[in-house]
Write an enzyme that holds these catalytic residues in place. Structure first.
Site, PDB file in Angstrom:
ATOM      1  N   ASP A  82      24.673  -0.006  19.427  1.00  0.00           N
ATOM      2  CA  ASP A  82      24.907  -1.418  19.121  1.00  0.00           C
ATOM      3  C   ASP A  82      25.321  -2.179  20.376  1.00  0.00           C
ATOM      4  O   ASP A  82      25.737  -3.327  20.292  1.00  0.00           O
ATOM      5  CB  ASP A  82      25.970  -1.564  18.028  1.00  0.00           C
ATOM      6  CG  ASP A  82      27.325  -1.049  18.466  1.00  0.00           C
ATOM      7  OD1 ASP A  82      27.376  -0.094  19.267  1.00  0.00           O
ATOM      8  OD2 ASP A  82      28.353  -1.591  18.018  1.00  0.00           O
ATOM      9  N   ASP A  88      29.416   6.737  22.912  1.00  0.00           N
ATOM     10  CA  ASP A  88      30.315   5.890  23.691  1.00  0.00           C
ATOM     11  C   ASP A  88      29.503   5.161  24.753  1.00  0.00           C
ATOM     12  O   ASP A  88      28.835   5.800  25.574  1.00  0.00           O
ATOM     13  CB  ASP A  88      31.386   6.755  24.349  1.00  0.00           C
ATOM     14  CG  ASP A  88      32.530   5.944  24.936  1.00  0.00           C
ATOM     15  OD1 ASP A  88      32.255   4.857  25.490  1.00  0.00           O
ATOM     16  OD2 ASP A  88      33.680   6.391  24.852  1.00  0.00           O
ATOM     17  N   ASP A 111      31.578  20.945  23.079  1.00  0.00           N
ATOM     18  CA  ASP A 111      30.785  20.047  23.887  1.00  0.00           C
ATOM     19  C   ASP A 111      29.295  20.294  23.704  1.00  0.00           C
ATOM     20  O   ASP A 111      28.820  21.429  23.798  1.00  0.00           O
ATOM     21  CB  ASP A 111      31.176  20.233  25.355  1.00  0.00           C
ATOM     22  CG  ASP A 111      30.351  19.393  26.297  1.00  0.00           C
ATOM     23  OD1 ASP A 111      30.106  18.230  25.961  1.00  0.00           O
ATOM     24  OD2 ASP A 111      29.961  19.899  27.364  1.00  0.00           O
ATOM     25  N   GLU A 167      22.036  16.879  15.770  1.00  0.00           N
ATOM     26  CA  GLU A 167      22.705  15.605  16.022  1.00  0.00           C
ATOM     27  C   GLU A 167      23.890  15.832  16.945  1.00  0.00           C
ATOM     28  O   GLU A 167      24.760  16.657  16.681  1.00  0.00           O
ATOM     29  CB  GLU A 167      23.186  14.920  14.742  1.00  0.00           C
ATOM     30  CG  GLU A 167      23.834  13.578  15.086  1.00  0.00           C
ATOM     31  CD  GLU A 167      24.208  12.700  13.902  1.00  0.00           C
ATOM     32  OE1 GLU A 167      24.617  11.553  14.147  1.00  0.00           O
ATOM     33  OE2 GLU A 167      24.091  13.156  12.752  1.00  0.00           O
ATOM     34  N   LYS A 175      28.959   2.925   7.721  1.00  0.00           N
ATOM     35  CA  LYS A 175      29.978   1.885   7.560  1.00  0.00           C
ATOM     36  C   LYS A 175      30.205   1.145   8.869  1.00  0.00           C
ATOM     37  O   LYS A 175      30.386  -0.070   8.890  1.00  0.00           O
ATOM     38  CB  LYS A 175      31.296   2.511   7.088  1.00  0.00           C
ATOM     39  CG  LYS A 175      31.261   3.086   5.688  1.00  0.00           C
ATOM     40  CD  LYS A 175      32.612   3.680   5.324  1.00  0.00           C
ATOM     41  CE  LYS A 175      32.601   4.274   3.928  1.00  0.00           C
ATOM     42  NZ  LYS A 175      33.904   4.897   3.583  1.00  0.00           N
ATOM     43  N   PHE A 176      30.168   1.873   9.953  1.00  0.00           N
ATOM     44  CA  PHE A 176      30.331   1.286  11.272  1.00  0.00           C
ATOM     45  C   PHE A 176      29.236   0.259  11.547  1.00  0.00           C
ATOM     46  O   PHE A 176      29.491  -0.836  12.037  1.00  0.00           O
ATOM     47  CB  PHE A 176      30.289   2.413  12.305  1.00  0.00           C
ATOM     48  CG  PHE A 176      30.134   1.949  13.709  1.00  0.00           C
ATOM     49  CD1 PHE A 176      31.202   1.407  14.398  1.00  0.00           C
ATOM     50  CD2 PHE A 176      28.925   2.074  14.359  1.00  0.00           C
ATOM     51  CE1 PHE A 176      31.063   0.988  15.708  1.00  0.00           C
ATOM     52  CE2 PHE A 176      28.773   1.662  15.665  1.00  0.00           C
ATOM     53  CZ  PHE A 176      29.850   1.116  16.340  1.00  0.00           C
TER      54      PHE A 176
END
Length: 246
Positions: free
Chosen positions: A187, A151, A128, A76, A225-226
């Site tokens: 999202d 992002d 990174d 991940e 939660k996000f």
């Protein structure tokens, strides 16, 4: 999950081609974030890192030796505070997981969770992801790569900073086994469209969506939660899965 949505805008960064006294650097997979560490996060770093932490300096990994077995392997990229990665590792003890995250409190939070849960099928990098892929992950060694809520760099002039680009897709393909899957979730609808466009053009992949667009939310991806906050605000979430076929 790389939840960078609330970061300040980076419009003050020089554009490509702008005069700057700083040397050019390659696009990176993250925005470095600082943050205060809670006692639990400090415990995770102090006690968990020596056992579960991985370093670039160690070079190419022998994954069977690292985990002491042969097993399906998941990487991940950008796990945020680590809750979803921890849940996945707990739910699948027969699989091995590697997480990459540069946010130190997130690394500490995940490691504290690993210690508390008493699991041994998860390892962590705090650097990174591009460098991890280049230096540490053997070719054709991964069954899955996960990229959840990266992002979105939603301003058009910053779209080039998005991690999902053709070169990145090609790099990942070399690390996935034939039949391995790159699973993305976002999202931001515009970023979902960007991901779909890039991955549809990337050679050697097949879209696993029946209609050639997005897959239903897979059960193996925990709801964070996000994400729940976004649902309450009426935000959509788009999942994409692309399989390496050659």
């Amino acid at each position: 999950m790389t939840d960078n949505h609330d970061l300040p805008d980076t419009a003050d960064l020089p554009e490509a081609g702008a005069e700057s006294s700083f040397p050019r650097r390659a696009i990176r997979s993250f925005v470095m974030r600082a943050g205060r560490m809670t006692d639990a996060q400090k415990r995770g770093i102090d006690l968990g890192w020596p056992r579960f932490g991985l370093n670039l300096e160690n070079g190419l990994l022998n994954l069977d030796a690292l985990f002491g077995r042969e097993a399906p392997r998941t990487l991940e990229i950008g796990f945020g505070m680590g809750q979803s990665l921890l849940e996945m590792a707990q739910a699948a003890p027969e699989q091995d997981f590697i997480g990459v995250e540069v946010h130190r409190p997130g690394v500490g939070s995940l490691l504290n969770g690993v210690l508390t849960a008493g699991i041994d099928n998860l390892r962590v990098f705090d650097c990174d992801a591009i460098e991890v892929l280049n230096q540490c992950i053997p070719d054709a060694s991964l069954d899955r790569v996960l990229l959840f809520f990266p992002d979105p760099w939603h301003k058009k002039k910053h779209n080039k900073r998005r991690i999902v680009q053709l070169a990145f897709a090609e790099q990942l393909r070399s690390k996935l086994k034939i039949g391995g899957v790159f699973h993305m979730a976002t999202d931001w609808e515009a970023y979902a469209e960007h991901m779909l466009e890039v991955m549809s053009a990337a050679p050697g992949y097949r879209n696993l969506a029946e209609d050639g667009t997005y897959v239903p939310r897979p059960e193996e991806r925990p709801i964070t939660k996000f994400e729940r906050r976004g649902e309450r605000l009426g935000h959509g979430v788009w999942d994409l899965k692309f399989e390496r076929i050659e």
